[in-house]
Design a protein around this motif. Sequence first.
Motif, PDB file in Angstrom:
ATOM      1  N   VAL A   1       0.855  -1.188   0.000  1.00 34.20           N
ATOM      2  CA  VAL A   1       0.000   0.000   0.000  1.00 34.20           C
ATOM      3  C   VAL A   1       0.887   1.232   0.000  1.00 34.20           C
ATOM      4  O   VAL A   1       1.890   1.298   0.725  1.00 34.20           O
ATOM      5  CB  VAL A   1      -0.926   0.039   1.241  1.00 34.20           C
ATOM      6  CG1 VAL A   1      -1.867   1.234   1.168  1.00 34.20           C
ATOM      7  CG2 VAL A   1      -1.720  -1.256   1.367  1.00 34.20           C
ATOM      8  N   ALA A   2       0.536   2.220  -0.820  1.00 33.33           N
ATOM      9  CA  ALA A   2       1.304   3.461  -0.879  1.00 33.33           C
ATOM     10  C   ALA A   2       0.358   4.644  -1.016  1.00 33.33           C
ATOM     11  O   ALA A   2      -0.796   4.504  -1.445  1.00 33.33           O
ATOM     12  CB  ALA A   2       2.292   3.437  -2.045  1.00 33.33           C
TER      13      ALA A   2
ATOM     14  N   LYS B   1      -4.571  15.826   0.863  1.00 32.37           N
ATOM     15  CA  LYS B   1      -5.457  14.853   0.221  1.00 32.37           C
ATOM     16  C   LYS B   1      -4.791  14.351  -1.054  1.00 32.37           C
ATOM     17  O   LYS B   1      -4.211  15.138  -1.804  1.00 32.37           O
ATOM     18  CB  LYS B   1      -6.819  15.471  -0.084  1.00 32.37           C
ATOM     19  CG  LYS B   1      -7.622  15.803   1.167  1.00 32.37           C
ATOM     20  CD  LYS B   1      -8.993  16.306   0.840  1.00 32.37           C
ATOM     21  CE  LYS B   1      -9.790  16.617   2.103  1.00 32.37           C
ATOM     22  NZ  LYS B   1     -10.060  15.413   2.909  1.00 32.37           N
ATOM     23  N   GLY B   2      -4.869  13.048  -1.284  1.00 27.60           N
ATOM     24  CA  GLY B   2      -4.182  12.480  -2.436  1.00 27.60           C
ATOM     25  C   GLY B   2      -4.777  11.169  -2.871  1.00 27.60           C
ATOM     26  O   GLY B   2      -6.001  10.999  -2.853  1.00 27.60           O
ATOM     27  N   VAL B   3      -3.921  10.226  -3.250  1.00 30.75           N
ATOM     28  CA  VAL B   3      -4.367   8.908  -3.713  1.00 30.75           C
ATOM     29  C   VAL B   3      -3.683   7.817  -2.897  1.00 30.75           C
ATOM     30  O   VAL B   3      -2.456   7.791  -2.776  1.00 30.75           O
ATOM     31  CB  VAL B   3      -4.060   8.697  -5.214  1.00 30.75           C
ATOM     32  CG1 VAL B   3      -4.494   7.294  -5.648  1.00 30.75           C
ATOM     33  CG2 VAL B   3      -4.768   9.750  -6.058  1.00 30.75           C
ATOM     34  N   ARG B   4      -4.503   6.923  -2.367  1.00 33.85           N
ATOM     35  CA  ARG B   4      -4.010   5.740  -1.663  1.00 33.85           C
ATOM     36  C   ARG B   4      -4.198   4.554  -2.596  1.00 33.85           C
ATOM     37  O   ARG B   4      -5.302   4.331  -3.124  1.00 33.85           O
ATOM     38  CB  ARG B   4      -4.798   5.528  -0.363  1.00 33.85           C
ATOM     39  CG  ARG B   4      -4.412   4.266   0.419  1.00 33.85           C
ATOM     40  CD  ARG B   4      -5.387   4.046   1.558  1.00 33.85           C
ATOM     41  NE  ARG B   4      -5.165   2.779   2.239  1.00 33.85           N
ATOM     42  CZ  ARG B   4      -4.531   2.649   3.403  1.00 33.85           C
ATOM     43  NH1 ARG B   4      -4.056   3.709   4.010  1.00 33.85           N
ATOM     44  NH2 ARG B   4      -4.380   1.465   3.964  1.00 33.85           N
ATOM     45  N   THR B   5      -3.131   3.814  -2.832  1.00 32.66           N
ATOM     46  CA  THR B   5      -3.179   2.702  -3.779  1.00 32.66           C
ATOM     47  C   THR B   5      -2.770   1.394  -3.109  1.00 32.66           C
ATOM     48  O   THR B   5      -1.720   1.324  -2.469  1.00 32.66           O
ATOM     49  CB  THR B   5      -2.260   2.971  -4.987  1.00 32.66           C
ATOM     50  OG1 THR B   5      -2.716   4.146  -5.667  1.00 32.66           O
ATOM     51  CG2 THR B   5      -2.275   1.795  -5.953  1.00 32.66           C
TER      52      THR B   5
ATOM     53  N   ALA C   1       3.369   3.029  -8.571  1.00 36.33           N
ATOM     54  CA  ALA C   1       4.754   2.616  -8.825  1.00 36.33           C
ATOM     55  C   ALA C   1       5.446   2.170  -7.542  1.00 36.33           C
ATOM     56  O   ALA C   1       6.152   1.152  -7.521  1.00 36.33           O
ATOM     57  CB  ALA C   1       5.521   3.761  -9.474  1.00 36.33           C
ATOM     58  N   LEU C   2       5.245   2.906  -6.460  1.00 39.29           N
ATOM     59  CA  LEU C   2       5.868   2.537  -5.183  1.00 39.29           C
ATOM     60  C   LEU C   2       5.321   1.202  -4.674  1.00 39.29           C
ATOM     61  O   LEU C   2       6.081   0.355  -4.177  1.00 39.29           O
ATOM     62  CB  LEU C   2       5.627   3.635  -4.150  1.00 39.29           C
ATOM     63  CG  LEU C   2       6.266   4.995  -4.417  1.00 39.29           C
ATOM     64  CD1 LEU C   2       5.933   5.963  -3.291  1.00 39.29           C
ATOM     65  CD2 LEU C   2       7.779   4.877  -4.577  1.00 39.29           C
TER      66      LEU C   2
END
Length: 283
Positions: free
Chosen positions: A4-5, A33-37, A105-106
Amino acid sequence: MRAVAFAPGHVTGLFSIAEDGQGSTGAGFCVEKGVRTTVSAKPAKANRARITLNGAIERLPTSHEVVKRFLELAGKPHDISVAHIAQLPVGYGFGMSGAGALSLALALNKALKTRLTTLEAARIAHEAEIECGTGLGSVVAERLGGFGVRKEPADFENYVRIRFPRNLKVVLAPIKPIETRKIIRDAGWKGRINGIGSACVRDLFAKPTAEYFMSLSRMFATESGLAYNHLLGAMRESGGSMAMLGESIFVLTESPKKSAAILRKFSKNVVITKISMKGARLL
């Protein structure tokens, strides 16, 4: 194999497109605030990828390009599951595409054990954005976090920090999405953008303050022709500027509730957040 990144969003106020189209110079700030993947990967007989955004299967060419490149590096076929959770709307100039690509990518780097450095993984995300026409420089800023000026295209090392009061808040007002590639790959738009953008980047580099950034951002949005009609009205009333690239307004202020009240006349989804000093990272 699961990872998870998270990558912060990013708002660009002014920019200039590299002659070869492989990046941009510019200035802006990351937001909390951003994106959790989340990525799950398992060996398979053939490569397969399933990608969702906020629970729904969407057309996400940049994410598919990132997955493709990592599968080539892995050398063996895998079944990949990717779940993006975006905390801001996509396509409105808040750097969600870049944040999705970078956090992916991470996470893939860890899940597939490709053993790239963080910088190498970030370059893949940046190159995927360039390839798909979804961005030019957000990934560079989102890797580092904070508020700064990018003086050279695709330069992940040199990022000049912009000074700002620590109690400064960010107000975001998404109005209408813009398809980024239609702007950055159009020769006419590129000429107008670079005609004013390169000078704004140069001037801000010499005087990197939040107040001057806002002044130059409004000049850039107006003189490039990117801001028009209702956007100009929203800028005048709120004291903000246009988020690049989306029909959205951002305001940097110590009185966010007042700015949000003004912007609710233009947008139903006004967001108050903070500048993020942290860049992309594994969770």
